[in-house]
Design a protein around this motif. Structure first.
Motif, PDB file in Angstrom:
ATOM      1  N   SER A 127      -2.900   7.164  -2.295  1.00 42.09           N
ATOM      2  CA  SER A 127      -3.561   6.776  -3.541  1.00 42.09           C
ATOM      3  C   SER A 127      -4.589   5.676  -3.354  1.00 42.09           C
ATOM      4  O   SER A 127      -5.479   5.502  -4.186  1.00 42.09           O
ATOM      5  CB  SER A 127      -2.510   6.316  -4.553  1.00 42.09           C
ATOM      6  OG  SER A 127      -1.855   5.150  -4.096  1.00 42.09           O
ATOM      7  N   GLN A 128      -4.480   4.918  -2.266  1.00 36.94           N
ATOM      8  CA  GLN A 128      -5.359   3.770  -2.086  1.00 36.94           C
ATOM      9  C   GLN A 128      -6.637   4.090  -1.314  1.00 36.94           C
ATOM     10  O   GLN A 128      -7.506   3.240  -1.174  1.00 36.94           O
ATOM     11  CB  GLN A 128      -4.599   2.647  -1.361  1.00 36.94           C
ATOM     12  CG  GLN A 128      -3.319   2.222  -2.083  1.00 36.94           C
ATOM     13  CD  GLN A 128      -3.579   1.760  -3.495  1.00 36.94           C
ATOM     14  OE1 GLN A 128      -4.302   0.792  -3.709  1.00 36.94           O
ATOM     15  NE2 GLN A 128      -3.015   2.452  -4.471  1.00 36.94           N
ATOM     16  N   THR A 129      -6.748   5.301  -0.798  1.00 39.70           N
ATOM     17  CA  THR A 129      -7.933   5.642  -0.003  1.00 39.70           C
ATOM     18  C   THR A 129      -9.074   6.179  -0.860  1.00 39.70           C
ATOM     19  O   THR A 129     -10.172   6.407  -0.363  1.00 39.70           O
ATOM     20  CB  THR A 129      -7.574   6.704   1.056  1.00 39.70           C
ATOM     21  OG1 THR A 129      -7.084   7.881   0.389  1.00 39.70           O
ATOM     22  CG2 THR A 129      -6.505   6.193   2.006  1.00 39.70           C
ATOM     23  N   LYS A 159       0.833  -1.205   0.000  1.00 40.93           N
ATOM     24  CA  LYS A 159       0.000   0.000   0.000  1.00 40.93           C
ATOM     25  C   LYS A 159       0.863   1.249   0.000  1.00 40.93           C
ATOM     26  O   LYS A 159       0.616   2.200  -0.727  1.00 40.93           O
ATOM     27  CB  LYS A 159      -0.921  -0.020   1.218  1.00 40.93           C
ATOM     28  CG  LYS A 159      -1.872   1.159   1.293  1.00 40.93           C
ATOM     29  CD  LYS A 159      -2.783   0.994   2.485  1.00 40.93           C
ATOM     30  CE  LYS A 159      -3.783   2.148   2.578  1.00 40.93           C
ATOM     31  NZ  LYS A 159      -4.658   2.030   3.717  1.00 40.93           N
TER      32      LYS A 159
END
Length: 360
Positions: free
Chosen positions: A238-240, A2
């Motif tokens: 970027s993953q949220t 992540k």
């Protein structure tokens, strides 16, 4: 994974041009003892605020032309970040034009601009310091076909390999065309704006127009200081799914703001319990140099993060922003700095937390 994915995406834009200062610094560091044990915080996020015009591609500008252009009305914000990649002196200009028949009342409500300089991180940090300072609005009236240049009235000269960056908030009561351009020093910028070609994006498609560029976070639960544990909130990752999505007005294609540069984050928190805590920032994505604003107890304080030029070589360093009083509440405001890497984490830690320190 992540963390790696977030770093790769964010580093591909404003962080791509990182120029690390050679001077030494001392910051708290956590690797030997490990990142502080913590509970992940959750927050309700509300997007509101101005429409963001984001101009950062091409970031290295190798020829003269239009860098970004769009038309908007109402509350707006422009974030620009460009380097003169040519071998000669150039000029960067931002032109606001009234293409309508009726007069436009145009107001710059807040701005922070710095450069030109070879030290990209220092410029990104200083521009934010200017942006968050207390300042007065500047009003203008534009008749039909009239223009206003926002970088001193005639644009700013930009030497080879130097960066100019900034954030400008404004309000227009009628539609205005906003153009970011680079031209030769003696060029008539109004004529050039009307005739110049639109430059294509570079390998990092990092420009566009995005609505609601303020992200307001409210922690779902108060921070229980009596528990004596650490708490953390991940931001600009970027993953949220928080990166703004919009449209490149020059091509009509979808756009994504990798890193959310130009976005203002407001984080509201509340402490319960009689033990004091501290607010820390961890540059999880890598080298970082920015500014934050802490509001608590009726006071507003601008804080350089860090006090030295930059930090985050290991991605595990921490910077203590402030000591927080028991049973208090406040707001921390920040914005991803140009030339810094993301994501970051905010930590709320007991005031007796002892961090190791890393000398240069």
């Amino acid at each position: 994974m992540k963390k790696i994915l977030g770093n790769l995406l964010a580093a591909c834009m404003c962080g791509f041009l990182v120029n690390v200062p050679a001077t030494g610094f001392t910051q708290a560091v956590w690797p030997e003892q490990g990142v502080p044990e913590h509970q992940e915080l959750r927050a309700k996020v509300k997007a509101e605020g101005p429409k963001l015009l984001f101009s950062d591609s091409p970031e290295m500008v190798y020829e003269t032309g239009i860098l970004y252009r769009d038309t908007l009305q109402g509350e707006g914000r422009l974030f620009f970040h460009h380097v003169n990649g040519t071998s000669k002196l150039k000029k960067l200009a931002i032109i606001v034009k009234n293409n309508g028949m009726r007069p436009v009342n145009f107001t710059v409500t807040r701005s922070g601009i710095d450069g030109p300089s070879h030290d990209y991180q220092a410029v990104g940090k200083k521009s934010q310091e200017y942006y968050f300072e207390e300042q007065k609005s500047k009003n203008s009236t534009l008749g039909f076909g009239k223009t206003l240049e926002l970088l001193g009235g005639e644009g700013m000269l930009l030497p080879t390999d130097q960066l100019l960056t900034g954030t400008i908030d404004f309000f227009s009561d009628r539609p205005v065309e906003v153009t970011v351009l680079m031209c030769d020093p003696k060029t008539d910028i109004e004529l050039f704006s009307a005739l110049a070609k639109q430059l294509p994006i570079d390998e990092h498609p990092l420009r566009g127009t995005f609505v609601k560029a303020d992200l307001n976070y409210k922690l779902q639960h108060s921070i229980d200081t009596e528990a004596g544990v650490g708490y953390a909130l991940l931001l600009a990752d970027s993953q949220t799914g928080e990166y703004l999505r919009g449209t490149d007005a020059t091509t009509g294609l979808p756009a994504e703001n990798y890193g959310n540069y130009g976005v203002i984050y407001n984080i509201d928190y509340k402490l319960k319990g009689d033990k004091p805590y501290e607010l820390w920032l961890n540059p999880w994505g890598g080298m970082f140099a920015g500014v934050g604003v802490l509001e608590q107890g009726g006071q507003r304080k601008i804080i350089n993060i860090p006090e030295s030029p930059a930090f985050g070589r290991l991605g595990e360093e921490g910077f203590c922003i402030a000591r927080l009083e028991p049973n208090s509440e406040g707001r921390f405001t920040w914005s991803p700095p140009g030339a810094s890497n993301l994501p970051i984490r905010l930590f709320w830690l007991p005031s007796d937390y002892e961090a190791a320190y890393l000398p240069d």
